[in-house]
Design a protein around this motif. Structure first.
Motif, PDB file in Angstrom:
ATOM      1  N   PHE A 132      -5.626   3.569  -2.912  1.00 26.68           N
ATOM      2  CA  PHE A 132      -4.910   2.329  -2.636  1.00 26.68           C
ATOM      3  C   PHE A 132      -4.322   2.339  -1.226  1.00 26.68           C
ATOM      4  O   PHE A 132      -4.333   1.330  -0.519  1.00 26.68           O
TER       5      PHE A 132
ATOM      6  N   ARG B  58      -3.464   6.204  -6.129  1.00 27.42           N
ATOM      7  CA  ARG B  58      -2.506   5.900  -5.059  1.00 27.42           C
ATOM      8  C   ARG B  58      -3.104   6.213  -3.692  1.00 27.42           C
ATOM      9  O   ARG B  58      -2.929   5.458  -2.728  1.00 27.42           O
TER      10      ARG B  58
ATOM     11  N   GLU C 182      -5.579   0.063 -10.794  1.00 28.83           N
ATOM     12  CA  GLU C 182      -5.625   1.290 -11.605  1.00 28.83           C
ATOM     13  C   GLU C 182      -6.326   1.040 -12.932  1.00 28.83           C
ATOM     14  O   GLU C 182      -7.182   1.820 -13.359  1.00 28.83           O
TER      15      GLU C 182
ATOM     16  N   HIS D 178      -3.191   9.245 -11.196  1.00 26.92           N
ATOM     17  CA  HIS D 178      -2.385   8.306 -10.420  1.00 26.92           C
ATOM     18  C   HIS D 178      -2.278   8.732  -8.959  1.00 26.92           C
ATOM     19  O   HIS D 178      -2.229   7.872  -8.070  1.00 26.92           O
TER      20      HIS D 178
ATOM     21  N   ARG E 231       4.261  -5.146  -6.224  1.00 28.08           N
ATOM     22  CA  ARG E 231       3.833  -3.738  -6.181  1.00 28.08           C
ATOM     23  C   ARG E 231       3.231  -3.302  -7.500  1.00 28.08           C
ATOM     24  O   ARG E 231       2.154  -2.711  -7.539  1.00 28.08           O
ATOM     25  N   ARG E 232       3.921  -3.599  -8.594  1.00 28.51           N
ATOM     26  CA  ARG E 232       3.437  -3.180  -9.913  1.00 28.51           C
ATOM     27  C   ARG E 232       2.164  -3.920 -10.302  1.00 28.51           C
ATOM     28  O   ARG E 232       1.232  -3.319 -10.839  1.00 28.51           O
TER      29      ARG E 232
ATOM     30  N   TYR F  56      -0.974  -2.719  -8.147  1.00 30.09           N
ATOM     31  CA  TYR F  56      -1.376  -1.357  -8.479  1.00 30.09           C
ATOM     32  C   TYR F  56      -1.950  -1.281  -9.889  1.00 30.09           C
ATOM     33  O   TYR F  56      -2.996  -0.665 -10.115  1.00 30.09           O
ATOM     34  N   ARG F  57      -1.287  -1.914 -10.836  1.00 30.32           N
ATOM     35  CA  ARG F  57      -1.767  -1.853 -12.225  1.00 30.32           C
ATOM     36  C   ARG F  57      -3.140  -2.500 -12.368  1.00 30.32           C
ATOM     37  O   ARG F  57      -3.972  -2.032 -13.153  1.00 30.32           O
TER      38      ARG F  57
ATOM     39  N   ARG G 137       0.818  -1.209   0.000  1.00 24.30           N
ATOM     40  CA  ARG G 137       0.000   0.000   0.000  1.00 24.30           C
ATOM     41  C   ARG G 137       0.856   1.265   0.000  1.00 24.30           C
ATOM     42  O   ARG G 137       0.517   2.248  -0.673  1.00 24.30           O
ATOM     43  N   ASP G 138       1.935   1.255   0.766  1.00 26.20           N
ATOM     44  CA  ASP G 138       2.719   2.481   0.973  1.00 26.20           C
ATOM     45  C   ASP G 138       4.208   2.171   0.911  1.00 26.20           C
ATOM     46  O   ASP G 138       4.917   2.229   1.919  1.00 26.20           O
TER      47      ASP G 138
END
Length: 256
Positions: A74, A71, A47, A67, A39-40, A43-44, A19-20
């Motif tokens: 997220f 973010r 998103e 973004h 991570r990618r 998030y992808r 998350r962070d």
């Protein structure tokens, strides 16, 4: 420390880092290359899903704005469901109740997101339209018109259905925007813009008072103080017939 407690600690560190990643270190025993993949990927996925669900909102925001928005969602939103189809409603809740507004926010952003979500919601509604007890060809003036359960009247300060890159109003117009989002019997989703008079008529029909279409239109004429109720009745009949053609009005209630 027992193994389960250790696993929960690692799991907590893992998810907080995902998350962070700028402020929470990754678990010690996971190499950064692998963490980078997680991570990618996560998030992808989120998103891209949100961009598909809120296409107009995505289109009118710059890449940096979009973004930053995703973010922040997220990082801060605690989802109440693991199901992807329900994520758009989670995002809407975040926008309306959790997110701190930014100086460069569009004044219509929440309404636009709600409108885009409503189109998805009526599409995903698991109900089927039941026409039992309804005369599909019934007289809409003498009979009691029936509104589809998958026709949802909405009111917005901004004309959300017109917003796009070429139309970004900075102030709300004097008159509200009235819209019905609906799904017809063939499962096609559409919307219909209403004026204040037809919006009032739909409100009366939705109340399911048992009054005939003619009685409802006379009530509308009285409320707006129209000097010629017959004009309202004739115009209202045309509106109701148009709505019947779209399965917004299903017909009239059959007598018991």
């Amino acid at each position: 420390m027992d193994k389960m407690a250790t696993f929960r600690d690692v799991e907590s560190t893992f998810t907080r880092h995902i998350r962070d990643p700028e402020h929470v270190p990754a678990p010690d025993d996971v190499e950064d290359r692998r963490m980078g993949i997680y991570r990618r990927l996560l998030y992808r996925n989120i998103e891209g899903f949100m961009a598909d669900c809120y296409p107009v909102l995505r289109q009118i925001l710059s890449d940096d704005q979009w973004h930053a928005l995703i973010r922040d969602y997220f990082l801060h939103h605690k989802a109440r469901t693991p199901l992807f189809p329900k994520m758009p409603s989670e995002f809407l809740q975040y926008l309306e109740k959790e997110r701190t507004p930014k100086d460069d926010d569009y004044p219509f952003m929440h309404e636009l997101a709600h409108y885009e979500w409503m189109e998805m919601a009526v599409n995903m509604d698991g109900r089927e339209i039941d026409t039992g007890g309804i005369d599909r060809e019934g007289d809409l003036l003498d009979g009691v018109p029936v509104l589809s359960p998958l026709a949802w009247p909405l009111a917005y300060r901004f004309p959300v259905h017109r917003i796009g890159p070429d139309f970004l109003p900075s102030e709300a117009p004097e008159q509200q925007t009235y819209i019905i989002v609906y799904r017809d019997l063939d499962d096609n989703v559409g919307f219909l813009e209403l004026n204040p008079v037809s919006a009032k008529l739909v409100e009366y029909i939705a109340a399911d008072s048992g009054r005939s279409g003619r009685e409802l239109l006379l009530a509308v004429a009285e409320e707006i103080r129209h000097p010629e109720p017959g004009v309202v009745i004739n115009g209202g009949l045309e509106i109701m017939e148009s709505m019947r053609g779209k399965d917004i009005i299903l017909g009239t209630r059959r007598s018991a």
